[in-house]
Design a protein around this motif. Structure first.
Motif, PDB file in Angstrom:
ATOM      1  N   ASN A  49       0.807  -1.220   0.000  1.00  0.00           N
ATOM      2  CA  ASN A  49       0.000   0.000   0.000  1.00  0.00           C
ATOM      3  C   ASN A  49       0.843   1.274   0.000  1.00  0.00           C
ATOM      4  N   THR A  50       2.138   1.132   0.028  1.00  0.00           N
ATOM      5  CA  THR A  50       3.012   2.294   0.176  1.00  0.00           C
ATOM      6  C   THR A  50       4.204   2.185  -0.770  1.00  0.00           C
ATOM      7  N   VAL A  51       5.095   3.145  -0.701  1.00  0.00           N
ATOM      8  CA  VAL A  51       6.357   3.104  -1.443  1.00  0.00           C
ATOM      9  C   VAL A  51       7.381   2.436  -0.538  1.00  0.00           C
ATOM     10  N   ASP A  52       7.914   1.344  -0.990  1.00  0.00           N
ATOM     11  CA  ASP A  52       8.886   0.562  -0.212  1.00  0.00           C
ATOM     12  C   ASP A  52      10.248   1.248  -0.303  1.00  0.00           C
ATOM     13  N   TYR A  53      10.704   1.838   0.808  1.00  0.00           N
ATOM     14  CA  TYR A  53      11.958   2.588   0.739  1.00  0.00           C
ATOM     15  C   TYR A  53      13.170   1.693   0.560  1.00  0.00           C
ATOM     16  N   GLU A  54      13.051   0.396   0.834  1.00  0.00           N
ATOM     17  CA  GLU A  54      14.148  -0.527   0.530  1.00  0.00           C
ATOM     18  C   GLU A  54      14.333  -0.620  -0.983  1.00  0.00           C
ATOM     19  N   GLN A  55      13.218  -0.702  -1.715  1.00  0.00           N
ATOM     20  CA  GLN A  55      13.308  -0.715  -3.178  1.00  0.00           C
ATOM     21  C   GLN A  55      13.853   0.605  -3.708  1.00  0.00           C
ATOM     22  N   VAL A  56      13.455   1.706  -3.086  1.00  0.00           N
ATOM     23  CA  VAL A  56      13.977   3.022  -3.484  1.00  0.00           C
ATOM     24  C   VAL A  56      15.494   3.049  -3.298  1.00  0.00           C
ATOM     25  N   TYR A  57      15.965   2.522  -2.185  1.00  0.00           N
ATOM     26  CA  TYR A  57      17.412   2.481  -1.946  1.00  0.00           C
ATOM     27  C   TYR A  57      18.118   1.656  -3.023  1.00  0.00           C
ATOM     28  N   HIS A  58      17.558   0.512  -3.375  1.00  0.00           N
ATOM     29  CA  HIS A  58      18.178  -0.332  -4.405  1.00  0.00           C
ATOM     30  C   HIS A  58      18.223   0.382  -5.754  1.00  0.00           C
ATOM     31  N   ILE A  59      17.207   1.175  -6.052  1.00  0.00           N
ATOM     32  CA  ILE A  59      17.205   1.973  -7.285  1.00  0.00           C
ATOM     33  C   ILE A  59      18.353   2.984  -7.237  1.00  0.00           C
ATOM     34  N   MET A  60      18.466   3.680  -6.104  1.00  0.00           N
ATOM     35  CA  MET A  60      19.548   4.664  -5.946  1.00  0.00           C
ATOM     36  C   MET A  60      20.898   3.986  -6.134  1.00  0.00           C
ATOM     37  N   GLU A  61      21.081   2.866  -5.462  1.00  0.00           N
ATOM     38  CA  GLU A  61      22.345   2.134  -5.507  1.00  0.00           C
ATOM     39  C   GLU A  61      22.693   1.694  -6.927  1.00  0.00           C
ATOM     40  N   ALA A  62      21.711   1.150  -7.642  1.00  0.00           N
ATOM     41  CA  ALA A  62      21.948   0.682  -9.014  1.00  0.00           C
ATOM     42  C   ALA A  62      22.336   1.828  -9.943  1.00  0.00           C
ATOM     43  N   GLU A  63      21.647   2.959  -9.837  1.00  0.00           N
ATOM     44  CA  GLU A  63      21.952   4.096 -10.715  1.00  0.00           C
ATOM     45  C   GLU A  63      23.301   4.727 -10.365  1.00  0.00           C
ATOM     46  N   MET A  64      23.669   4.724  -9.095  1.00  0.00           N
ATOM     47  CA  MET A  64      24.961   5.295  -8.699  1.00  0.00           C
ATOM     48  C   MET A  64      26.130   4.447  -9.180  1.00  0.00           C
ATOM     49  N   LYS A  65      25.893   3.176  -9.484  1.00  0.00           N
ATOM     50  CA  LYS A  65      26.954   2.295  -9.988  1.00  0.00           C
ATOM     51  C   LYS A  65      27.269   2.559 -11.456  1.00  0.00           C
ATOM     52  N   LYS A  66      26.334   3.188 -12.168  1.00  0.00           N
ATOM     53  CA  LYS A  66      26.543   3.502 -13.585  1.00  0.00           C
ATOM     54  C   LYS A  66      27.319   4.810 -13.683  1.00  0.00           C
ATOM     55  N   THR A  67      28.240   4.880 -14.618  1.00  0.00           N
ATOM     56  CA  THR A  67      29.035   6.088 -14.812  1.00  0.00           C
ATOM     57  C   THR A  67      28.313   7.062 -15.734  1.00  0.00           C
ATOM     58  N   SER A  68      28.231   8.314 -15.293  1.00  0.00           N
ATOM     59  CA  SER A  68      27.631   9.377 -16.104  1.00  0.00           C
ATOM     60  C   SER A  68      28.512  10.613 -16.026  1.00  0.00           C
ATOM     61  N   LYS A  69      28.474  11.432 -17.058  1.00  0.00           N
ATOM     62  CA  LYS A  69      29.220  12.684 -17.037  1.00  0.00           C
ATOM     63  C   LYS A  69      28.567  13.704 -16.123  1.00  0.00           C
ATOM     64  N   LEU A  70      27.229  13.703 -16.065  1.00  0.00           N
ATOM     65  CA  LEU A  70      26.508  14.716 -15.304  1.00  0.00           C
ATOM     66  C   LEU A  70      25.739  14.085 -14.154  1.00  0.00           C
ATOM     67  N   ILE A  71      25.791  14.719 -12.979  1.00  0.00           N
ATOM     68  CA  ILE A  71      24.987  14.212 -11.871  1.00  0.00           C
ATOM     69  C   ILE A  71      23.499  14.482 -12.123  1.00  0.00           C
ATOM     70  N   GLU A  72      23.203  15.410 -13.012  1.00  0.00           N
ATOM     71  CA  GLU A  72      21.825  15.633 -13.411  1.00  0.00           C
ATOM     72  C   GLU A  72      21.254  14.373 -14.071  1.00  0.00           C
ATOM     73  N   THR A  73      22.077  13.729 -14.889  1.00  0.00           N
ATOM     74  CA  THR A  73      21.675  12.497 -15.564  1.00  0.00           C
ATOM     75  C   THR A  73      21.383  11.400 -14.550  1.00  0.00           C
ATOM     76  N   VAL A  74      22.226  11.302 -13.521  1.00  0.00           N
ATOM     77  CA  VAL A  74      22.043  10.297 -12.471  1.00  0.00           C
ATOM     78  C   VAL A  74      20.743  10.557 -11.718  1.00  0.00           C
ATOM     79  N   ALA A  75      20.514  11.787 -11.316  1.00  0.00           N
ATOM     80  CA  ALA A  75      19.303  12.136 -10.568  1.00  0.00           C
ATOM     81  C   ALA A  75      18.057  11.860 -11.399  1.00  0.00           C
ATOM     82  N   GLN A  76      18.088  12.207 -12.669  1.00  0.00           N
ATOM     83  CA  GLN A  76      16.932  11.966 -13.540  1.00  0.00           C
ATOM     84  C   GLN A  76      16.666  10.467 -13.668  1.00  0.00           C
TER      85      GLN A  76
END
Length: 116
Positions: A49-76
């Protein structure tokens, strides 16, 4: 409306415009806020019934592992993936701070914020 937040999640990543930033990497702090209307009555006491913050953390972690030139790209990418996983989210705010950015003077961090 409910908002779940994860603030101060620290990652080591290789994001940066310059090749040396992508080689050496640095520390980043990510903050995420997700606002939504519950799918069902919260008295049901179900994670679905809610947003699972554990899943949110895993999303953050996965995207931070990818290399990007801009942190804007990572945040998006983080915001887009949260929206894809939790389509009922109304507002998603992502902040990415790059600690000790490579500038001539002392700067604690650079920061971008994306809200979708």
């Amino acid at each position: 409306m409910i908002t779940i937040s994860l603030h101060g999640a620290e990652f080591f990543g290789f994001h940066g415009y310059y090749p040396e930033e992508q080689k050496l990497g640095c520390r980043f702090i990510v903050d995420v806020d997700v606002s939504f209307e519950p799918l069902n009555d919260l008295k049901d006491d179900k994670l679905s019934n809610t947003v699972d913050y554990e899943q949110v953390y895993h999303i953050m972690e996965a995207e931070m592992k990818k290399t990007s030139k801009l942190i804007e790209t990572v945040a998006q990418a983080i915001a887009d993936e949260i929206k894809a996983r939790f389509s009922f989210a109304r507002t998603i705010r992502v902040s990415v701070k790059k600690l000790d950015p490579p500038l001539k003077g002392k700067v604690d961090y650079s920061n971008i914020v994306i809200t979708i």
